[in-house]
Design an enzyme around this catalytic site. Structure first.
Site, short mmCIF file in Angstrom:
data_model
loop_
_atom_site.label_atom_id
_atom_site.label_comp_id
_atom_site.label_asym_id
_atom_site.label_seq_id
_atom_site.Cartn_x
_atom_site.Cartn_y
_atom_site.Cartn_z
N CYS A 1 -14.66 -11.36 21.31
CA CYS A 1 -14.81 -10.01 21.03
C CYS A 1 -14.11 -8.83 21.72
O CYS A 1 -13.74 -8.22 21.34
CB CYS A 1 -15.77 -10.11 20.59
SG CYS A 1 -16.49 -10.74 18.53
N ASP B 1 -20.72 -5.37 19.69
CA ASP B 1 -21.17 -6.53 19.51
C ASP B 1 -22.62 -6.91 20.60
O ASP B 1 -23.77 -7.80 20.10
CB ASP B 1 -21.12 -7.99 19.58
CG ASP B 1 -20.09 -8.62 18.38
OD1 ASP B 1 -19.96 -7.67 17.29
OD2 ASP B 1 -18.85 -9.25 18.20
N LYS C 1 -17.13 -5.87 11.43
CA LYS C 1 -15.92 -6.48 11.98
C LYS C 1 -16.56 -7.63 11.05
O LYS C 1 -17.86 -8.39 11.52
CB LYS C 1 -15.34 -6.42 12.52
CG LYS C 1 -16.66 -6.89 14.29
CD LYS C 1 -15.25 -7.01 15.26
CE LYS C 1 -16.77 -7.23 16.59
NZ LYS C 1 -17.12 -8.84 16.07
#
Ligand code: ZN
Length: 176
Positions: free
Chosen positions: A126, A9, A93
């Site tokens: 995450c 991310d 995702k």
């Protein structure tokens, strides 16, 4: 042991000031560490996999967090300082875990990977849930302590403990 570097991310909405869910100034500290890890992994021939939040405009996650990382917007793009190379893999995702509803597991298995080294954000979201699924699936996990961060410093520290003590991740610090 065959390792892959997993960059979690590192997209505009989290990593750059003005992004929808900017993590904060700690981002400035982890970006050089991740650059260093990218150089190391590429030089060693280790696969590099980027996981990127990529939400639908009405994603269920927005009941908990302000809208971010909407597919097709700049906010969902990887920051240019950490741009993927030709050989790297980018896996979008929709959930915290990079394994949930994605090709991550088969992508790693096709390359014979048994160990994941995680960098990126957020440590307690995450990074943590991707690490948890990795352990459930039998991968060894390494976390670069100075290469992960969160908007919440307490949650970051608790997650580092959880990664080490509960998930059995190997904690290490990357040289700058
Ligand atoms: Zn998200």
């Amino acid at each position: 042991m065959r390792r892959a570097l997993i960059v979690v991310d590192m997209i505009h909405d989290f990593a750059h000031e003005g992004g929808a869910l900017y993590c904060g100034p700690s981002m400035g500290k982890i970006i050089p560490v991740i650059q260093n890890e990218l150089d190391r992994a590429r030089a060693a021939g280790e696969p590099v996999v980027y996981l990127t939040d990529a939400h639908m405009p009405d994603d269920a996650e927005f009941q908990m967090f302000p809208p971010h990382a909407i597919v097709g917007t700049k906010g969902a793009e990887i920051v240019p300082e950490l741009a993927p190379s030709e050989a790297d893999v980018v896996i979008p995702k929709r959930r915290y875990s990079g394994f949930f509803g994605t090709d991550l597991d088969i992508t790693l298995r096709e390359r014979g990977i048994d160990t994941l080294r995680l960098v990126g954000d957020c440590t307690n979201i995450c990074v943590l849930y991707t690490a948890a699924d990795a352990r459930n699936l039998g991968y060894a996990v390494e976390v670069v302590e100075n290469g992960v961060t969160s908007f919440d410093e307490d949650a970051h520290r608790n997650a580092l403990k959880e990664l080490e003590k509960t998930l059995g991740a190997k904690m290490l610090r990357s040289a700058m």
